[in-house]
Design an enzyme around this catalytic site. Structure first.
Site, mmCIF file in Angstrom:
data_model
loop_
_atom_site.group_PDB
_atom_site.id
_atom_site.type_symbol
_atom_site.label_atom_id
_atom_site.label_comp_id
_atom_site.label_asym_id
_atom_site.label_seq_id
_atom_site.Cartn_x
_atom_site.Cartn_y
_atom_site.Cartn_z
ATOM 1 N N ASP A 42 0.859 -1.166 0.000
ATOM 2 C CA ASP A 42 0.000 0.000 0.000
ATOM 3 C C ASP A 42 0.910 1.236 0.000
ATOM 4 O O ASP A 42 2.137 1.112 0.175
ATOM 5 C CB ASP A 42 -0.892 -0.040 1.245
ATOM 6 C CG ASP A 42 -1.836 1.142 1.327
ATOM 7 O OD1 ASP A 42 -2.264 1.658 0.274
ATOM 8 O OD2 ASP A 42 -2.144 1.573 2.455
ATOM 9 N N ASP A 71 -0.136 5.156 1.184
ATOM 10 C CA ASP A 71 -0.348 6.034 2.343
ATOM 11 C C ASP A 71 -0.407 5.236 3.634
ATOM 12 O O ASP A 71 -1.141 4.248 3.742
ATOM 13 C CB ASP A 71 -1.661 6.807 2.168
ATOM 14 C CG ASP A 71 -1.627 7.764 0.991
ATOM 15 O OD1 ASP A 71 -1.068 8.859 1.147
ATOM 16 O OD2 ASP A 71 -2.142 7.403 -0.087
ATOM 17 N N ASP A 114 -1.840 -0.838 5.651
ATOM 18 C CA ASP A 114 -2.250 -0.314 6.952
ATOM 19 C C ASP A 114 -3.744 -0.065 7.099
ATOM 20 O O ASP A 114 -4.225 0.200 8.191
ATOM 21 C CB ASP A 114 -1.533 1.021 7.215
ATOM 22 C CG ASP A 114 -2.141 2.164 6.409
ATOM 23 O OD1 ASP A 114 -2.170 2.055 5.158
ATOM 24 O OD2 ASP A 114 -2.589 3.151 7.013
#
Length: 406
Positions: A105, A107, A297
């Site tokens: 991922d 961000d 996250d």
């Protein structure tokens, strides 16, 4: 195994005692200092952006009242979802003789989450690590951002990219894994929804314009409404606007991330499906010696974690500083620990790739990595799993649940 660990200085560190931490997902000064500190230990330059703080020197007051972590609960959570850095020897055992594929991922994983989405710049040193990894391991970024935006942040042509939560996929333009015909990796399963998403964006911009701090981001095949900078008393107003729009059309579904509501086309496609698609294109989907590694996250990364869990192979890593339910197997605390893990991974991949002559800088970089900070210190085939890209009728994707925490 032990000799490799000893040579690279990757012995399992001792756990510290539990502690507490601010329950916030915004990248604080401490996050950037931690990332910079990790870079210094690698002998790298600190070139990260301070744009995220918008001229402030302190954490936003809206996060000051958030509860502290329960140290005992966090310690118990780490028993179930251990740190990947502390269990790196387990990674080496699982990776021995395997063909690795790396999925990340953006961000909150490669860069701290920031108050201004347009300022989520990748540190130069993280970019350098990814470039080195992409030379020996197929590497992909699977992000909620539109493909063009995440490409502009990462600035590496050697990577695979999947934007809009996997709804817009393209292959590398250069490097070891560049395809003879790059278009064979291009895939947009929701192309017919482009005009609809343009309309969604325009309507949201108009409707949240009176809510201070709310912002709308067009991610091509999804539209994000950020409420991170809103007064908490206005969160319900943002929520009502988004929910009302989704309720107006059966073509739309909603997912919720960290202080963001995301409207997407109502199709059965997500980051997990994008992961399977890329494994197919890499000719790794049906191989017994494949080891996919996925690091993320956010809630939308759980789809990829679930795919790896159901396949019975692969390594899934959640990036989080607080306990939460997850399908991931391991954890890393923040982007600074992700960088540490990627450094470890680079040393291992270079050895596996036959590059026995590692530079002294590479060896020193891995050997110099400190223990991760403790809380007290701050298989079916891919074809069958992919299925058809059909409308999804899951009611859980048609309404907003409770507010997503960090």
């Amino acid at each position: 195994m032990e000799k490799f660990l000893e040579k690279q200085g990757l012995q399992t560190p001792n756990k510290g005692k539990g502690g507490s931490d601010i329950d916030s997902d915004v990248g604080s000064e401490e996050d950037y200092q931690r990332l910079g500190s990790s870079q210094e230990r690698f002998g790298l330059r600190k070139t990260f952006s301070k744009c995220s703080f918008l001229g402030q020197t302190e954490r936003d007051s809206s996060y000051g009242s958030l509860p502290l972590h329960d140290s005992d609960a966090y310690s118990e959570w780490l028993v179930e979802y251990p740190s990947m850095l502390e269990r790196f020897s387990e990674f080496l055992e699982k990776a021995a003789g395997k063909r690795l594929a790396l999925f990340l991922d953006y961000d909150g994983t490669l860069t701290p989450i920031v108050n201004d989405p347009n300022c989520a710049f990748m540190p130069e040193d993280t970019r350098a690590v990814l470039k080195e990894l992409a030379a020996v391991v197929p590497t992909a970024i699977i992000s909620g951002r539109c493909l063009e935006k995440v490409e502009s942040f990462v600035q590496l042509k050697e990577l695979f990219y999947a934007g809009s939560h996997g709804l817009d996929i393209k292959g590398p333009q250069e490097g070891q894994y560049a395809l003879v015909d790059p278009t064979t990796c291009d895939y947009q399963p929701a192309m017919r929804y482009l005009a609809i998403m343009d309309d969604v964006h325009d309507r949201l911009v108009a409707e949240v314009s009176t809510i201070a701090g709310a912002s709308v981001e067009h991610n091509k095949y999804s539209v994000s409404t950020h409420y991170r900078n809103c007064n908490p008393t206005d969160w319900d107003d943002v929520r009502e606007v988004v929910q009302r729009l989704v309720d107006s059309s059966s073509d739309l579904r909603i997912t919720q991330g960290k202080k963001v509501f995301e409207i997407r086309p109502n199709v059965a496609w997500n980051k997990g499906k994008a992961l399977l698609f890329l494994l197919e294109r890499l000719d790794l989907a049906h191989s017994a010696d494949t080891l996919p590694v996925y690091i993320g996250d956010d809630r939308t990364d759980e789809d990829a974690f679930q795919v790896l869990r159901e396949s019975g192979k692969g390594i899934s890593i959640l990036v989080s500083r607080k306990p939460r339910e997850t399908c991931a197997q391991y954890t890393l605390r923040d982007p600074s620990e992700v960088l540490v893990f990627l450094r470890h991974l680079g040393v291992w991949a270079a050895c596996e790739d036959g590059q026995a002559e590692l530079t002294s800088e590479q060896v020193s970089a891995a050997a110099a990595v400190p223990p991760p900070p403790s809380p007290s210190n701050t298989s079916a085939s891919a074809d069958s799993q992919l299925g058809s890209v059909e409308r999804t009728e899951r009611t859980s994707d048609r309404s907003i649940g409770s507010y997503e925490g960090p």
